[in-house]
Enzyme design. Sequence first.
Site, PDB file in Angstrom:
ATOM      1  N   GLU A   1       0.843  -1.272   0.012  1.00 13.49           N
ATOM      2  CA  GLU A   1      -0.030   0.053   0.196  1.00 13.49           C
ATOM      3  C   GLU A   1       0.973   1.382   0.151  1.00 13.49           C
ATOM      4  O   GLU A   1       1.978   1.286   0.455  1.00 13.49           O
ATOM      5  CB  GLU A   1      -1.004   0.110   1.456  1.00 13.49           C
ATOM      6  CG  GLU A   1      -1.985  -1.085   1.493  1.00 13.49           C
ATOM      7  CD  GLU A   1      -2.700  -0.775   2.475  1.00 13.49           C
ATOM      8  OE1 GLU A   1      -3.862  -0.290   2.349  1.00 13.49           O
ATOM      9  OE2 GLU A   1      -2.552  -1.383   3.657  1.00 13.49           O
TER      10      GLU A   1
ATOM     11  N   ASP B   1      -3.958  -6.504  11.301  1.00 22.27           N
ATOM     12  CA  ASP B   1      -4.696  -5.859  10.312  1.00 22.27           C
ATOM     13  C   ASP B   1      -4.714  -6.540   8.967  1.00 22.27           C
ATOM     14  O   ASP B   1      -5.750  -6.414   8.340  1.00 22.27           O
ATOM     15  CB  ASP B   1      -4.115  -4.472  10.325  1.00 22.27           C
ATOM     16  CG  ASP B   1      -4.805  -3.458   9.282  1.00 22.27           C
ATOM     17  OD1 ASP B   1      -6.368  -3.503   9.676  1.00 22.27           O
ATOM     18  OD2 ASP B   1      -4.562  -3.032   8.236  1.00 22.27           O
TER      19      ASP B   1
ATOM     20  N   HIS C   1      -6.601 -11.001   5.427  1.00 23.20           N
ATOM     21  CA  HIS C   1      -6.816 -10.832   3.946  1.00 23.20           C
ATOM     22  C   HIS C   1      -5.639 -11.626   3.264  1.00 23.20           C
ATOM     23  O   HIS C   1      -6.102 -12.467   2.416  1.00 23.20           O
ATOM     24  CB  HIS C   1      -6.370  -9.457   3.435  1.00 23.20           C
ATOM     25  CG  HIS C   1      -7.394  -8.340   4.017  1.00 23.20           C
ATOM     26  ND1 HIS C   1      -8.604  -8.793   4.258  1.00 23.20           N
ATOM     27  CD2 HIS C   1      -7.223  -7.213   4.446  1.00 23.20           C
ATOM     28  CE1 HIS C   1      -9.309  -7.690   4.801  1.00 23.20           C
ATOM     29  NE2 HIS C   1      -8.084  -6.776   4.790  1.00 23.20           N
TER      30      HIS C   1
ATOM     31  N   LYS D   1       2.585  -0.586   4.769  1.00 31.31           N
ATOM     32  CA  LYS D   1       2.096   0.618   4.421  1.00 31.31           C
ATOM     33  C   LYS D   1       3.143   1.566   3.935  1.00 31.31           C
ATOM     34  O   LYS D   1       4.316   1.557   4.286  1.00 31.31           O
ATOM     35  CB  LYS D   1       1.379   1.252   5.518  1.00 31.31           C
ATOM     36  CG  LYS D   1      -0.134   0.348   5.890  1.00 31.31           C
ATOM     37  CD  LYS D   1      -1.213   1.247   6.673  1.00 31.31           C
ATOM     38  CE  LYS D   1      -2.260   0.625   6.954  1.00 31.31           C
ATOM     39  NZ  LYS D   1      -3.223   0.368   5.841  1.00 31.31           N
TER      40      LYS D   1
HETATM   41  C1  BG6 Z   1      -8.340  -3.022   5.569  1.00 34.82           C
HETATM   42  C2  BG6 Z   1      -7.265  -2.732   6.491  1.00 34.82           C
HETATM   43  O1  BG6 Z   1      -8.831  -4.225   5.950  1.00 34.82           O
HETATM   44  O2  BG6 Z   1      -7.888  -3.324   4.198  1.00 34.82           O
HETATM   45  C3  BG6 Z   1      -6.396  -1.524   5.992  1.00 34.82           C
HETATM   46  O3  BG6 Z   1      -7.741  -2.447   7.887  1.00 34.82           O
HETATM   47  C4  BG6 Z   1      -6.337  -1.601   4.561  1.00 34.82           C
HETATM   48  O4  BG6 Z   1      -5.213  -0.968   6.672  1.00 34.82           O
HETATM   49  C5  BG6 Z   1      -7.279  -1.977   4.097  1.00 34.82           C
HETATM   50  O5  BG6 Z   1      -5.831  -0.466   4.301  1.00 34.82           O
HETATM   51  C6  BG6 Z   1      -6.705  -2.565   2.422  1.00 34.82           C
HETATM   52  O6  BG6 Z   1      -8.124  -2.702   1.384  1.00 34.82           O
HETATM   53  P1  BG6 Z   1      -8.112  -2.148   0.170  1.00 34.82           P
HETATM   54  O7  BG6 Z   1      -9.543  -2.793  -0.371  1.00 34.82           O
HETATM   55  O8  BG6 Z   1      -8.201  -0.979  -0.202  1.00 34.82           O
HETATM   56  O9  BG6 Z   1      -6.991  -2.728  -0.560  1.00 34.82           O
END
Ligand code: BG6
Length: 495
Positions: free
Chosen positions: A220, A239, A244, A344
């Site tokens: 990210e 997180d 994920h 991040k």
């Molecule tokens: C969330 C996390 O579940 O997913 C965040 O808490 C993260 O920290 C986000 O930024 C990323 O999701 P996406 O869909 O924007 O890739």
Amino acid sequence: ERPEPTIFTIFGAAGDLAWRKLVPAIYDLFRDGWLPDKFSIMGIGHLHTKKSQYLDHLREGVEQFSRHGKPGKESWENFVSHLDFLEADLEQKQAYQDLSDELERIEKDWGDKAQRVFYLAMPPAMMAPITEGLAKARLNQRREHARIVVEKPFGSDLESARELNRLLGRLFDEKQIFRIDHFLGKETVQNILAFRLANAMFEPIWNRHYIDHVQINVAEKLGVEHRGHYYDKAGALRDMIQNHLLQILCLVAMEAPITFDDNEVRNKKVDVLHAIRDIPPSQVHEYAVRGQYGGGWLQGEHVPGYRQEPNVDPESLTETYAAVKLYVDNWRWQGVPFYLRTGKRLSDRITEVSIQFRPVPHQTFPARALLDRQPNRLIIAIQPEEGILLRFESKQPGPSLHLTPVMMQFFYKEAFREEPVDAYETLLLDIMNGDATLFMRADQAEAAWGVIQPILDVWAEQRPTDFPNYQAGTWGPEQAEVLIAKDGRTWTLPT
Ligand code: BG6
């Protein structure tokens, strides 16, 4: 499939998730005709503003985040006519009685029984009072038609996740409970199974005999933004990896389900989590690396370090980056490492799975033809590019024999020319249709915590002394390069 009449209650309707994700997704479903005519959204809690201001705020969210862009006057007014707000103190019993009365009033108006969805977009501390409140008002009773949706974080470790499951399980049946992991609603993530199981050509080589290793990269560019309060207690492992990345791993590694039945799919996924090798505490440092960003430059702009972000402890030891190596101990994957990495404030926003194949068993071509040789690789690009790419060797045109890697590629935007729906749209519709395939079952959530628990424990005990250890705008800490380089491999990003 259009759901039956539905009342969608949002706890936390004035919060960020409702603003950014839930309401825009519901609006898009509404615009595209996916919702039943008898449909109502009920926000509950404290607004802290006038209702008209609240609606303006929601409209602004829809303008920013809806696929349909800025809503026209008519469609917005039409949408708002389905929206209600109940001012209530969620810690008081009365709130749930009032809610129950409201739901009954709507059903009476409709002359129809409705499905009742209770969406908890609230901090974890509110989980118990709300579920208990719902149960006391007997709002959990219609087992077929009352559903509760739980957002992440689902606990903060294995023990708290178990406790949460016990609480939910006491008051609701498992099939009423929808634990959301929004990555599972992404088109490209759903397509992993379609790609594997609707095509015959990859499945025979989808195993330790042909695959060298798998990487799951979720990079990210964003920092922690305004979520310091939550994030500083969570960190990247909780997180992102616990949910994920491990869910993506399950989709890549699972055995083929017999049918696309929700429990059958989830059984196969949970099998993967159970097969992941335990990391002994003494070896955590060989399997996991953490990092925290310091200030740096991103696209020509200076951005602050994590410790300088709002609501973050200036001496915070929370990781904003995590890289983990896992093994799945079963017949298919024995000895194949899965490298997971997320952070991040990295130099780019890219989420992709990369499956690297083993070299050919015997090299026919002379060494001079192979100077550019690269391993065969299948890339499942999840975002921002959405597609599937295959890298293989090809003869470079010309009189001399020279091999060079080329890409064969499929991109959604070229193949389908349609903007994919947002993950939340898919998931909200599934909830309304009672389809739990893309949601976490109790045992899945616990098994996923079980995988990272040894790392959480060791990291909590051993304080990092080198934070911040990567600069914003880079690819993360040096140690993460070492983690994979020790195995004679490299991260596939940057490509
Ligand atoms: C969330 C996390 O579940 O997913 C965040 O808490 C993260 O920290 C986000 O930024 C990323 O999701 P996406 O869909 O924007 O890739």
